[in-house]
Design a protein around this motif. Structure first.
Motif, PDB file in Angstrom:
ATOM      1  N   ILE A  41       0.841  -1.208   0.000  1.00 39.17           N
ATOM      2  CA  ILE A  41       0.000   0.000   0.000  1.00 39.17           C
ATOM      3  C   ILE A  41       0.871   1.252   0.000  1.00 39.17           C
ATOM      4  N   ALA A  42       1.917   1.251   0.851  1.00 39.41           N
ATOM      5  CA  ALA A  42       2.804   2.417   0.917  1.00 39.41           C
ATOM      6  C   ALA A  42       3.514   2.637  -0.413  1.00 39.41           C
ATOM      7  N   CYS A  43       3.914   1.552  -1.070  1.00 37.57           N
ATOM      8  CA  CYS A  43       4.571   1.672  -2.371  1.00 37.57           C
ATOM      9  C   CYS A  43       3.613   2.239  -3.409  1.00 37.57           C
ATOM     10  N   ALA A  44       2.372   1.726  -3.412  1.00 40.01           N
ATOM     11  CA  ALA A  44       1.383   2.229  -4.365  1.00 40.01           C
ATOM     12  C   ALA A  44       1.137   3.725  -4.166  1.00 40.01           C
ATOM     13  N   CYS A  45       1.068   4.134  -2.909  1.00 36.28           N
ATOM     14  CA  CYS A  45       0.887   5.565  -2.619  1.00 36.28           C
ATOM     15  C   CYS A  45       2.143   6.350  -2.977  1.00 36.28           C
ATOM     16  N   ARG A  46       3.298   5.755  -2.735  1.00 36.34           N
ATOM     17  CA  ARG A  46       4.573   6.440  -2.983  1.00 36.34           C
ATOM     18  C   ARG A  46       4.772   6.758  -4.456  1.00 36.34           C
ATOM     19  N   ILE A  47       4.368   5.844  -5.337  1.00 38.46           N
ATOM     20  CA  ILE A  47       4.563   6.060  -6.769  1.00 38.46           C
ATOM     21  C   ILE A  47       3.348   6.719  -7.418  1.00 38.46           C
ATOM     22  N   SER A  48       2.339   7.013  -6.612  1.00 38.13           N
ATOM     23  CA  SER A  48       1.147   7.654  -7.138  1.00 38.13           C
ATOM     24  C   SER A  48       1.429   9.118  -7.480  1.00 38.13           C
ATOM     25  N   SER A  49       0.683   9.634  -8.443  1.00 37.31           N
ATOM     26  CA  SER A  49       0.797  11.050  -8.805  1.00 37.31           C
ATOM     27  C   SER A  49      -0.121  11.932  -7.966  1.00 37.31           C
ATOM     28  N   ILE A  50      -0.928  11.306  -7.101  1.00 38.96           N
ATOM     29  CA  ILE A  50      -1.843  12.050  -6.235  1.00 38.96           C
ATOM     30  C   ILE A  50      -1.073  12.497  -4.997  1.00 38.96           C
ATOM     31  N   LYS A  51      -0.961  13.788  -4.789  1.00 40.15           N
ATOM     32  CA  LYS A  51      -0.123  14.314  -3.718  1.00 40.15           C
ATOM     33  C   LYS A  51      -0.633  13.917  -2.331  1.00 40.15           C
ATOM     34  N   LEU A  52      -1.955  13.825  -2.160  1.00 46.69           N
ATOM     35  CA  LEU A  52      -2.522  13.454  -0.857  1.00 46.69           C
ATOM     36  C   LEU A  52      -2.161  12.025  -0.461  1.00 46.69           C
ATOM     37  N   LEU A  53      -1.791  11.213  -1.436  1.00 41.93           N
ATOM     38  CA  LEU A  53      -1.339   9.850  -1.161  1.00 41.93           C
ATOM     39  C   LEU A  53       0.182   9.775  -1.126  1.00 41.93           C
ATOM     40  N   LYS A  54       0.827  10.474  -2.043  1.00 42.09           N
ATOM     41  CA  LYS A  54       2.272  10.359  -2.211  1.00 42.09           C
ATOM     42  C   LYS A  54       3.044  10.898  -1.010  1.00 42.09           C
ATOM     43  N   TYR A  55       2.735  12.111  -0.566  1.00 43.35           N
ATOM     44  CA  TYR A  55       3.549  12.739   0.478  1.00 43.35           C
ATOM     45  C   TYR A  55       3.388  12.095   1.866  1.00 43.35           C
ATOM     46  N   PRO A  56       2.181  11.695   2.272  1.00 46.96           N
ATOM     47  CA  PRO A  56       2.091  10.931   3.537  1.00 46.96           C
ATOM     48  C   PRO A  56       2.874   9.618   3.490  1.00 46.96           C
ATOM     49  N   ALA A  57       2.867   8.954   2.316  1.00 45.85           N
ATOM     50  CA  ALA A  57       3.627   7.709   2.186  1.00 45.85           C
ATOM     51  C   ALA A  57       5.121   7.971   2.294  1.00 45.85           C
ATOM     52  N   ILE A  58       5.592   9.051   1.659  1.00 45.57           N
ATOM     53  CA  ILE A  58       7.007   9.409   1.757  1.00 45.57           C
ATOM     54  C   ILE A  58       7.378   9.712   3.207  1.00 45.57           C
ATOM     55  N   ALA A  59       6.511  10.470   3.900  1.00 40.69           N
ATOM     56  CA  ALA A  59       6.780  10.811   5.303  1.00 40.69           C
ATOM     57  C   ALA A  59       6.850   9.551   6.164  1.00 40.69           C
ATOM     58  N   TYR A  60       5.907   8.624   5.978  1.00 39.11           N
ATOM     59  CA  TYR A  60       5.917   7.366   6.742  1.00 39.11           C
ATOM     60  C   TYR A  60       7.204   6.583   6.503  1.00 39.11           C
ATOM     61  N   ILE A  61       7.579   6.434   5.243  1.00 38.08           N
ATOM     62  CA  ILE A  61       8.773   5.645   4.905  1.00 38.08           C
ATOM     63  C   ILE A  61      10.029   6.278   5.490  1.00 38.08           C
ATOM     64  N   GLU A  62      10.169   7.583   5.336  1.00 38.45           N
ATOM     65  CA  GLU A  62      11.393   8.251   5.795  1.00 38.45           C
ATOM     66  C   GLU A  62      11.480   8.299   7.317  1.00 38.45           C
ATOM     67  N   ILE A  63      10.360   8.529   8.001  1.00 39.06           N
ATOM     68  CA  ILE A  63      10.372   8.575   9.468  1.00 39.06           C
ATOM     69  C   ILE A  63      10.750   7.213  10.039  1.00 39.06           C
ATOM     70  N   ILE A  64      10.152   6.158   9.495  1.00 37.08           N
ATOM     71  CA  ILE A  64      10.441   4.806  10.000  1.00 37.08           C
ATOM     72  C   ILE A  64      11.894   4.425   9.723  1.00 37.08           C
ATOM     73  N   ARG A  65      12.377   4.715   8.535  1.00 34.44           N
ATOM     74  CA  ARG A  65      13.739   4.307   8.172  1.00 34.44           C
ATOM     75  C   ARG A  65      14.808   5.137   8.876  1.00 34.44           C
ATOM     76  N   SER A  66      14.451   6.299   9.389  1.00 35.37           N
ATOM     77  CA  SER A  66      15.448   7.166  10.026  1.00 35.37           C
ATOM     78  C   SER A  66      15.454   7.046  11.544  1.00 35.37           C
ATOM     79  N   THR A  67      14.612   6.191  12.107  1.00 32.20           N
ATOM     80  CA  THR A  67      14.571   6.012  13.568  1.00 32.20           C
ATOM     81  C   THR A  67      14.788   4.544  13.914  1.00 32.20           C
ATOM     82  N   PRO A  68      15.426   4.251  15.055  1.00 34.74           N
ATOM     83  CA  PRO A  68      15.675   2.851  15.440  1.00 34.74           C
ATOM     84  C   PRO A  68      14.380   2.119  15.778  1.00 34.74           C
ATOM     85  N   LEU A  69      14.368   0.826  15.496  1.00 31.17           N
ATOM     86  CA  LEU A  69      13.201   0.008  15.815  1.00 31.17           C
ATOM     87  C   LEU A  69      12.907   0.024  17.307  1.00 31.17           C
ATOM     88  N   LEU A  70      13.948   0.012  18.134  1.00 29.10           N
ATOM     89  CA  LEU A  70      13.740   0.005  19.578  1.00 29.10           C
ATOM     90  C   LEU A  70      12.986   1.258  20.029  1.00 29.10           C
TER      91      LEU A  70
END
Length: 222
Positions: A41-70
């Motif tokens: 779902i996040a990938c589909a939103c990430r590659i979407s041209s709809i900004k309301l889907l694309k930017y929240p997906a980018i924010a989710y991916i970047e926040i998760i990948r930039s913080t430790p799992l713990l």
């Protein structure tokens, strides 16, 4: 070095280790399944041209990948109750693992889709294939073939990361090893046994990935 290794204690704790193994397997299987859904779902939103889907997906991916799992586990375990949301430990761990792996899976799937040559997509368009037919016959078979190895790697990482749930008192494999160590003070026996069970899970996942990849290659050749 292992002259004092005590197998009798391991057999004494074997039922508890098997309980921990079942818990680890259950948590990992559910988390991987949900992470695949979340990542798709996040990938589909990430590659979407709809900004309301694309930017929240980018924010989710970047926040998760930039913080430790713990940190994510602790936020869900200690932070949510302060907001009036109480979730049991196992469910908290599954949510944390799902959200964490989902972000990485989204990027893995996106990389697989973008790896397909544009010329093949253009050829599909020229042949009269619609979007779903192009995804079904051209893009997804190649993308899946490219993403099976990294998805296996991410699944293995998730299984090993599930050990962090011992810090919030989830009775999984690592927690069983900690329990045995605190009760009998035999860390060698405890954590070699834990490592053995993790290796069993790893080789099961590897065999499944090898089988699925052979099937995919066969279907493409056919």
């Amino acid at each position: 070095m292992l002259a004092d290794f005590n197998l009798r204690i391991i057999f004494e704790y074997l039922p508890l280790f098997l309980t921990g193994l079942r818990s680890t397997f259950f948590i990992s299987a559910v988390s991987i399944f949900l992470a695949l859904i979340a990542g798709t779902i996040a990938c589909a939103c990430r590659i979407s041209s709809i900004k309301l889907l694309k930017y929240p997906a980018i924010a989710y991916i970047e926040i998760i990948r930039s913080t430790p799992l713990l940190v994510q586990i602790y936020f869900l375990y200690f932070g949510l109750p302060t907001l009036g949301i109480r979730v049991p430990e196992i469910q908290t761990g599954i949510i944390a693992l799902m959200l964490n792996s989902g972000a990485y899976i989204a990027e893995i799937i996106r990389a697989g889709i973008t790896s397909v040559d544009d010329g093949q997509i253009e050829a599909g368009v020229a042949s009269g294939l619609n979007y779903f037919q192009r995804m079904r016959f051209i893009i997804l078979p190649q993308a899946l073939g490219a993403t099976v190895p990294p998805l296996l790697g991410q699944s293995i990482v998730l299984v090993k990361d599930s050990a962090l749930l011992s810090l919030i008192s989830v009775m999984e494999l690592t927690r069983v090893g900690q329990t045995m160590t605190s009760e009998r003070f035999m860390p060698t026996e405890a954590f070699l046994t834990v490592a053995f069970f993790y290796m069993c899970i790893y080789f099961c996942l590897k065999a499944l990935a090898d089988w699925s990849q052979r099937k995919l290659i066969y279907r493409e050749a056919y």
